[in-house]
Design a protein around this motif. Structure first.
Motif, PDB file in Angstrom:
ATOM      1  N   LYS A  79       2.297  -3.515 -42.209  1.00  0.00           N
ATOM      2  CA  LYS A  79       2.093  -2.117 -44.204  1.00  0.00           C
ATOM      3  C   LYS A  79       0.905  -1.597 -44.114  1.00  0.00           C
ATOM      4  N   ASN A  80       0.191  -3.273 -44.057  1.00  0.00           N
ATOM      5  CA  ASN A  80      -0.607  -3.695 -44.735  1.00  0.00           C
ATOM      6  C   ASN A  80      -1.935  -4.323 -43.681  1.00  0.00           C
ATOM      7  N   SER A  81      -1.283  -4.382 -42.231  1.00  0.00           N
ATOM      8  CA  SER A  81      -2.060  -4.567 -41.475  1.00  0.00           C
ATOM      9  C   SER A  81      -3.713  -3.808 -40.365  1.00  0.00           C
ATOM     10  N   PRO A  82      -4.752  -3.769 -40.664  1.00  0.00           N
ATOM     11  CA  PRO A  82      -5.549  -2.810 -39.676  1.00  0.00           C
ATOM     12  C   PRO A  82      -4.740  -2.110 -38.538  1.00  0.00           C
ATOM     13  N   ALA A  83      -5.466  -0.897 -38.710  1.00  0.00           N
ATOM     14  CA  ALA A  83      -4.845   0.273 -37.473  1.00  0.00           C
ATOM     15  C   ALA A  83      -5.165  -0.236 -36.344  1.00  0.00           C
ATOM     16  N   ARG A  84      -4.077  -0.420 -35.049  1.00  0.00           N
ATOM     17  CA  ARG A  84      -4.221  -1.037 -33.978  1.00  0.00           C
ATOM     18  C   ARG A  84      -3.281  -0.267 -32.998  1.00  0.00           C
ATOM     19  N   THR A  85      -3.367   0.420 -31.482  1.00  0.00           N
ATOM     20  CA  THR A  85      -3.180   0.481 -30.828  1.00  0.00           C
ATOM     21  C   THR A  85      -2.151   0.059 -30.086  1.00  0.00           C
ATOM     22  N   LYS A  86      -1.295  -0.679 -29.739  1.00  0.00           N
ATOM     23  CA  LYS A  86      -0.543  -1.478 -28.649  1.00  0.00           C
ATOM     24  C   LYS A  86      -0.592  -0.765 -27.433  1.00  0.00           C
ATOM     25  N   ASN A  87      -0.677  -1.473 -26.505  1.00  0.00           N
ATOM     26  CA  ASN A  87      -1.093  -0.609 -24.686  1.00  0.00           C
ATOM     27  C   ASN A  87       0.633  -1.853 -24.250  1.00  0.00           C
ATOM     28  N   ASN A  98      -5.496  -9.370 -45.048  1.00  0.00           N
ATOM     29  CA  ASN A  98      -5.487 -10.011 -46.540  1.00  0.00           C
ATOM     30  C   ASN A  98      -4.775  -9.624 -47.153  1.00  0.00           C
ATOM     31  N   ILE A  99      -4.075 -10.302 -47.871  1.00  0.00           N
ATOM     32  CA  ILE A  99      -3.246 -10.016 -48.349  1.00  0.00           C
ATOM     33  C   ILE A  99      -3.014 -10.722 -49.724  1.00  0.00           C
ATOM     34  N   ASN A 100      -4.591 -10.248 -50.112  1.00  0.00           N
ATOM     35  CA  ASN A 100      -4.807 -10.799 -51.801  1.00  0.00           C
ATOM     36  C   ASN A 100      -3.235 -10.028 -52.294  1.00  0.00           C
ATOM     37  N   SER A 101      -3.425  -9.193 -52.534  1.00  0.00           N
ATOM     38  CA  SER A 101      -3.352  -8.221 -53.315  1.00  0.00           C
ATOM     39  C   SER A 101      -1.067  -8.277 -53.426  1.00  0.00           C
ATOM     40  N   PHE A 102      -0.485  -8.829 -52.485  1.00  0.00           N
ATOM     41  CA  PHE A 102       0.901  -9.042 -51.852  1.00  0.00           C
ATOM     42  C   PHE A 102       1.195 -10.199 -51.676  1.00  0.00           C
ATOM     43  N   SER A 103       0.222 -11.634 -52.392  1.00  0.00           N
ATOM     44  CA  SER A 103       0.407 -13.073 -51.799  1.00  0.00           C
ATOM     45  C   SER A 103       1.596 -13.648 -51.948  1.00  0.00           C
ATOM     46  N   LEU A 154      -9.171 -18.707 -41.730  1.00  0.00           N
ATOM     47  CA  LEU A 154      -8.099 -18.575 -42.483  1.00  0.00           C
ATOM     48  C   LEU A 154      -7.905 -19.410 -44.277  1.00  0.00           C
ATOM     49  N   ASP A 155      -6.845 -18.561 -44.960  1.00  0.00           N
ATOM     50  CA  ASP A 155      -7.324 -19.452 -45.964  1.00  0.00           C
ATOM     51  C   ASP A 155      -6.134 -18.767 -47.244  1.00  0.00           C
ATOM     52  N   LYS A 156      -5.417 -18.941 -48.583  1.00  0.00           N
ATOM     53  CA  LYS A 156      -4.546 -18.305 -49.175  1.00  0.00           C
ATOM     54  C   LYS A 156      -3.748 -17.061 -49.468  1.00  0.00           C
ATOM     55  N   ASN A 157      -5.485 -16.525 -48.704  1.00  0.00           N
ATOM     56  CA  ASN A 157      -5.882 -15.088 -48.702  1.00  0.00           C
ATOM     57  C   ASN A 157      -6.017 -14.047 -47.793  1.00  0.00           C
ATOM     58  N   THR A 158      -5.108 -14.565 -47.127  1.00  0.00           N
ATOM     59  CA  THR A 158      -5.116 -14.205 -45.306  1.00  0.00           C
ATOM     60  C   THR A 158      -3.947 -14.751 -44.456  1.00  0.00           C
ATOM     61  N   ILE A 159      -3.339 -13.750 -43.985  1.00  0.00           N
ATOM     62  CA  ILE A 159      -2.343 -14.672 -42.770  1.00  0.00           C
ATOM     63  C   ILE A 159      -2.892 -13.596 -41.271  1.00  0.00           C
ATOM     64  N   ALA A 160      -2.932 -14.863 -40.214  1.00  0.00           N
ATOM     65  CA  ALA A 160      -3.243 -14.503 -39.037  1.00  0.00           C
ATOM     66  C   ALA A 160      -1.674 -14.566 -38.208  1.00  0.00           C
ATOM     67  N   ILE A 161      -1.878 -13.190 -37.326  1.00  0.00           N
ATOM     68  CA  ILE A 161       0.135 -13.465 -36.307  1.00  0.00           C
ATOM     69  C   ILE A 161      -1.752 -13.389 -34.554  1.00  0.00           C
ATOM     70  N   ILE A 162      -1.279 -14.205 -33.780  1.00  0.00           N
ATOM     71  CA  ILE A 162      -1.531 -14.220 -32.842  1.00  0.00           C
ATOM     72  C   ILE A 162      -0.326 -14.074 -32.114  1.00  0.00           C
ATOM     73  N   PRO A 163      -0.783 -13.100 -31.210  1.00  0.00           N
ATOM     74  CA  PRO A 163       0.861 -12.739 -30.171  1.00  0.00           C
ATOM     75  C   PRO A 163       0.456 -13.808 -28.731  1.00  0.00           C
ATOM     76  N   PRO A 164       1.924 -13.491 -27.509  1.00  0.00           N
ATOM     77  CA  PRO A 164       2.153 -14.955 -26.636  1.00  0.00           C
ATOM     78  C   PRO A 164       0.853 -14.820 -25.871  1.00  0.00           C
ATOM     79  N   PHE A 165       0.957 -15.481 -25.075  1.00  0.00           N
ATOM     80  CA  PHE A 165       0.162 -15.575 -24.094  1.00  0.00           C
ATOM     81  C   PHE A 165      -1.651 -15.812 -24.671  1.00  0.00           C
ATOM     82  N   ILE A 166      -1.865 -15.997 -25.800  1.00  0.00           N
ATOM     83  CA  ILE A 166      -3.511 -15.899 -26.169  1.00  0.00           C
ATOM     84  C   ILE A 166      -3.825 -17.084 -26.607  1.00  0.00           C
ATOM     85  N   PRO A 167      -4.889 -17.771 -25.747  1.00  0.00           N
ATOM     86  CA  PRO A 167      -5.175 -18.831 -25.924  1.00  0.00           C
ATOM     87  C   PRO A 167      -6.659 -19.207 -26.909  1.00  0.00           C
ATOM     88  N   HIS A 168      -6.052 -20.336 -27.771  1.00  0.00           N
ATOM     89  CA  HIS A 168      -5.968 -20.449 -29.443  1.00  0.00           C
ATOM     90  C   HIS A 168      -6.701 -21.605 -29.653  1.00  0.00           C
TER      91      HIS A 168
END
Length: 258
Positions: free
Chosen positions: A142-150, A105-110, A46-60
């Motif tokens: 809008k800028n996250s990798p395409a993912r399918t939530k279940n 990666n948020i480099n283009s809209f940081s 993680l650095d100034k060009n990234t943001i992490a989103i961590i869902p509930p109940f995920i050990p980290h």
């Protein structure tokens, strides 16, 4: 806690001392130098060009990148905090919260990100704060990798976290959620980055450490956390923490910074 912003500056090399999890979402932004986020068996820089989103109940946990100072902001919130706004929107603004976590990666809209976070920190009203949080989530989605939530996967994880002290198997989950054992196993691997046994042991050890810090007996903690025997508890705990439960408990009451 429905909503909270934590701003931290690390002036010495500092690692998060233990794996933990939340019952809320966490948006983690390291905007000066770097830190390493570890989720299951996966590592993310993680650095100034990234943001992490961590869902509930995920050990980290996060580890120091070595270069100082390290500055980070954590935006913590429950889904219920923005539920009324979320269901009124055409797009799901929580689609950015992929599993076991999403690093964008948020480099283009940081600059936009920094501006919204600044607005979040200075909001005077609850309504304004909710709207700015939704604005941030919308931009990230809008800028996250395409993912399918279940939804099934999320419900299974919630059930396991709430019942970690019980004997939980793939057979039990398969029967309860009317899914094949293969599907349940796949959900775990995809949603948490871990197998069911590894996730269960991680959740159990995290809670065991809380009970040991409270001064509870090792034997009581072992069975309260769902381990089949004290020897099994000792083996799993030592493997994850690097010391036995008895030693961990003893050190909680010594003037040692763990």
């Amino acid at each position: 806690m429905d909503f909270e912003i934590e701003k931290s500056t690390y002036t010495t090399e500092r690692n998060m001392p233990r794996t933990h999890y939340h019952r809320h979402y966490e948006i983690l932004y390291v905007y000066n130098n770097t830190r390493t986020l570890i989720v299951g068996d996966r590592e993310y820089l993680l650095d100034k060009n990234t943001i992490a989103i961590i869902p509930p109940f995920i050990p980290h946990l996060t580890l120091s990148g070595g270069v100082l100072p390290q500055k980070r902001i954590a935006v913590n919130f429950h889904e219920s905090y923005i539920h009324d706004i979320r269901i009124a929107l055409e797009d799901d603004i929580l689609s950015c919260a992929g599993t076991p976590c999403t690093v964008i990666n948020i480099n283009s809209f940081s600059e936009k990100i920094s501006s919204i976070i600044a607005e979040l920190q200075s909001c005077d009203s609850e309504t304004e704060r909710k709207l700015n949080l939704c604005k941030l989530l919308h931009l990230l989605s809008k800028n996250s990798p395409a993912r399918t939530k279940n939804e099934d996967a999320g419900e299974i994880i919630k059930f396991v976290e709430a019942n970690f002290s019980e004997r939980i198997t793939l057979d039990l989950l398969s029967e309860k959620f009317h899914l094949s054992k293969f599907t349940v196993s796949r959900y775990f691997s995809r949603y948490t980055g871990m197998s069911l046994p590894k996730y269960l042991n991680s959740i159990r050890v995290i809670n065991a450490k809380k009970y040991l810090r409270d001064g509870q007996m090792v034997t009581d903690v072992a069975f309260r956390c769902g381990f089949e025997s004290v020897s099994n508890f000792d083996r799993v705990f030592t493997n994850q923490v690097g010391m036995s439960p008895a030693k961990f408990k003893k050190e909680q009451f010594n003037p040692i910074d763990l």
